[in-house]
Scaffold this active site. Sequence first.
Site, PDB file in Angstrom:
ATOM      1  N   HIS A  46       0.915  -1.283   0.094  1.00  0.00           N
ATOM      2  CA  HIS A  46      -0.116   0.168  -0.166  1.00  0.00           C
ATOM      3  C   HIS A  46       0.712   1.154  -0.065  1.00  0.00           C
ATOM      4  CE1 HIS A  46      -3.530  -2.275   0.650  1.00  0.00           C
ATOM      5  NE2 HIS A  46      -3.165  -2.815   1.740  1.00  0.00           N
ATOM      6  N   GLU A 147      -4.867 -12.477   7.374  1.00  0.00           N
ATOM      7  CA  GLU A 147      -5.848 -11.317   7.585  1.00  0.00           C
ATOM      8  C   GLU A 147      -7.251 -11.675   6.498  1.00  0.00           C
ATOM      9  OE1 GLU A 147      -3.664  -7.848   5.981  1.00  0.00           O
ATOM     10  OE2 GLU A 147      -2.785  -9.094   4.336  1.00  0.00           O
ATOM     11  N   THR A 172      -6.232  -4.646  10.269  1.00  0.00           N
ATOM     12  CA  THR A 172      -7.453  -3.804   9.496  1.00  0.00           C
ATOM     13  C   THR A 172      -8.028  -4.761   8.648  1.00  0.00           C
ATOM     14  OG1 THR A 172      -6.368  -2.087   9.727  1.00  0.00           O
ATOM     15  CG2 THR A 172      -8.001  -1.687   8.075  1.00  0.00           C
ATOM     16  N   ASP A 173      -7.354  -5.704   7.970  1.00  0.00           N
ATOM     17  CA  ASP A 173      -8.134  -6.810   6.968  1.00  0.00           C
ATOM     18  C   ASP A 173      -8.748  -7.589   7.764  1.00  0.00           C
ATOM     19  OD1 ASP A 173      -7.702  -5.587   4.332  1.00  0.00           O
ATOM     20  OD2 ASP A 173      -5.707  -5.951   4.430  1.00  0.00           O
TER      21      ASP A 173
HETATM   22  C1  3PY Z   1      -3.703  -4.763   7.915  1.00  0.00           C
HETATM   23  O1  3PY Z   1      -3.857  -4.202   9.067  1.00  0.00           O
HETATM   24  O2  3PY Z   1      -4.550  -5.315   7.142  1.00  0.00           O
HETATM   25  C2  3PY Z   1      -2.282  -4.582   7.292  1.00  0.00           C
HETATM   26  O3  3PY Z   1      -2.297  -5.199   6.172  1.00  0.00           O
HETATM   27  C3  3PY Z   1      -1.349  -3.858   8.078  1.00  0.00           C
HETATM   28  O4  3PY Z   1      -0.691  -2.955   7.287  1.00  0.00           O
HETATM   29 MG    MG Z   2      -3.620  -5.809   5.366  1.00  0.00          MG
END
Ligand code: 3PY
Ligand code: MG
Length: 272
Positions: A46, A147, A172-173
Amino acid sequence: MDAGTFAAKARTGEVVFGYFLLLDSPLATERIATTGYDYMCLDGQHGLLDYAGWIRGLQAIDAAGAGVGIVRVPSAEAAGIGRALDAGAAGIIVPLVNTADDAAAAVAAAKYPPQGIRSYGPMRSGLRIGPDTGRANAETLVLAMIETPEGIANVHEIAAVEGIDGLYIGPTDLSIALGGTHLGDPAIEVEFAATLVRIRDAAKAAGKIAAVHTSSGDLAAERVAAGFTFITIASDLMHAEQIARSHLQTAQLAISDSTPKPPTGESLGTAN
Ligand code: 3PY
Ligand code: MG
């Protein structure tokens, strides 16, 4: 720290702290790297760096002479992994690993034959690891990000893949995978906490590194207490915004106080 020392430290479960770099600013990267993080991770998924930015960033991290430079590659595909390692990364974090096959593909891409399929072209990595492919294989860390719903379901199989050094949680994912709308969504708080435990325990049961992304030193300290040993503490972009906002808010408080006071001196420090 050299790649071998870092890999040994991380693999034996010593706590290592890292930092994410989203900005293509080698000078800021070099200055942050001098603060003592064990690893500095360029975000190739990202972040705002292109391939030349990875090289500049890794050079800046090495120039600081402190922690190692690693790269979060864009995906488990061999091309990106090979280029990150050729650029001199001491390890890779692979996002969105869903299955043991994904994990095995990432390991194969990161290791020279006979262990893997990495092609020989150590443009910059040759400066430190030299021509010894066995040493490069041994010292290169490979972490799989958990994730996604599939990744959570397959976490034990992924942890068991030979050459995967650890499981790295992307919170986060992961929150979205659990049906949340954002990081910290109270609707999934209990499930989120339970999933962190599930992933941490899967890593530990397989003798692998339990790794996690965090947004602050306070949260990183909590994760240490919870048994994670490879912990990223926020990023350059997040900190630049937070600090800019907090200084402005502090200064703005003075506007409401209309009584004039004599000016004070300034403390010594860097002007910028
Ligand atoms: C997430 O939190 O999804 C990540 O990939 C951390 O950068
Ligand atoms: Mg992520």
